[in-house]
Design an enzyme around this catalytic site. Structure first.
Site, PDB file in Angstrom:
ATOM      1  N   HIS A  99       0.879  -1.248  -0.041  1.00 13.35           N
ATOM      2  CA  HIS A  99      -0.084  -0.099   0.175  1.00 13.35           C
ATOM      3  C   HIS A  99       0.943   1.380   0.036  1.00 13.35           C
ATOM      4  CE1 HIS A  99      -2.993   2.894   1.269  1.00 13.35           C
ATOM      5  NE2 HIS A  99      -3.844   2.134   1.015  1.00 13.35           N
ATOM      6  N   GLU A 170      -4.034   2.092  -7.243  1.00 13.70           N
ATOM      7  CA  GLU A 170      -4.383   3.100  -6.253  1.00 13.70           C
ATOM      8  C   GLU A 170      -3.441   4.382  -6.773  1.00 13.70           C
ATOM      9  OE1 GLU A 170      -6.362   1.773  -2.780  1.00 13.70           O
ATOM     10  OE2 GLU A 170      -4.381   1.531  -2.264  1.00 13.70           O
TER      11      GLU A 170
END
Ligand code: PEP
Length: 254
Positions: A99, A170
């Site tokens: 992430h 993302e």
């Protein structure tokens, strides 16, 4: 590629164990009678502390749990670390890896992300690998190069059927900012990533998710893109209403 939509709620460092368990307790009744779990897959990634408590409520039901990170290895003298094996035992079946918050605040490199993907597979977890460009990288036209660099360490690995993989695109500038990427841009990037996947080793049915300020109002637009198979959602997944609304939106798309 026709795959049932996959929604992953990333709760980051929010919610106590008690709040997470109570969410798990209340979720079932809110989905009962209309949710078709084989049509829309739902995964929640609470803090690692809450995995065990949530797993007790969710049981063998269709809502799966994910961890938000793992450390390498199985066991050992690594103070503070949680291995994939421990997370699996606590109830996780997937694990978010790479992430942008981990890359940024914990200095995770592409090499470490690739090692963590192996560690996930070794522990029987499905890695959800996050990739995405920063705003500066986007503005200087480097989006594709960044994604290629981030993904190549993973897509060049030998991968057979027992090594499932999920990829989440993302854009860093869209995470937690309320600034959503344009659907047409996401569609084009997803198409490019899908082409890379088609020439990579291993199974091609890799769910490709979009993440970045997704909410019940904009989710449908992303799910309608032919190369996008779901969403990784942070802020909007923190309320029961948000999750239920997004499952409903996803189910309406099919
Ligand atoms: C995330 O945590 O991966 C994320 C996309 O967060 P948000 O939906 O809040 O932008």
């Amino acid at each position: 590629m026709a795959m049932s939509p996959l929604l992953i709620a990333n709760w980051k460092m929010y919610k106590t164990v008690e709040e997470s368990a109570s969410f798990a307790r209340l979720l079932g009744p809110r989905l009962e009678g209309w949710w078709k779990p084989q049509a829309v897959r739902l995964v929640i990634a609470p803090t690692s502390l809450a995995l065990f408590a949530m797993a007790r409520h969710l049981g063998d039901g269709p809502v799966a749990l994910a961890a938000q990170n793992l450390e390498l290895g199985r066991e050992g003298a690594f103070t503070g670390a949680l291995s994939g094996y421990l997370l699996h035992e606590a109830g996780a079946r997937l694990v978010i890896i790479g992430h942008s918050e981990r890359r940024r605040y914990f200095a995770e490199t592409d090499g470490l992300v690739a090692e963590k993907v192996d560690a996930a597979w070794n522990a029987g977890l499905t890695p959800v690998v996050c990739v995405g460009e920063t705003e500066a990288e986007r503005d200087s036209g480097q989006t594709e190069a960044v994604l290629k660099r981030q993904l190549s360490a993973i897509l060049t690995k030998p991968r057979d059927d027992d090594k499932p993989l999920v990829i989440a695109y993302e854009p860093v500038w869209a995470i937690g900012t309320g600034r959503v990427a344009k659907t047409e841009d996401v569609g084009q990037i997803a198409h490019t990533v899908r082409q890379w996947l088609s020439t990579s080793q291993g199974p091609k049915d890799v769910p490709l998710l979009y993440g970045g300020s997704v909410n019940p109002d904009n989710l449908g637009g992303f799910l309608r893109l032919p190369d996008v198979n779901g969403a990784l959602v942070g802020g909007a997944s923190l309320t029961l209403e948000g999750v239920v609304a997004m499952v409903r939106v996803a189910q309406e798309q099919i």
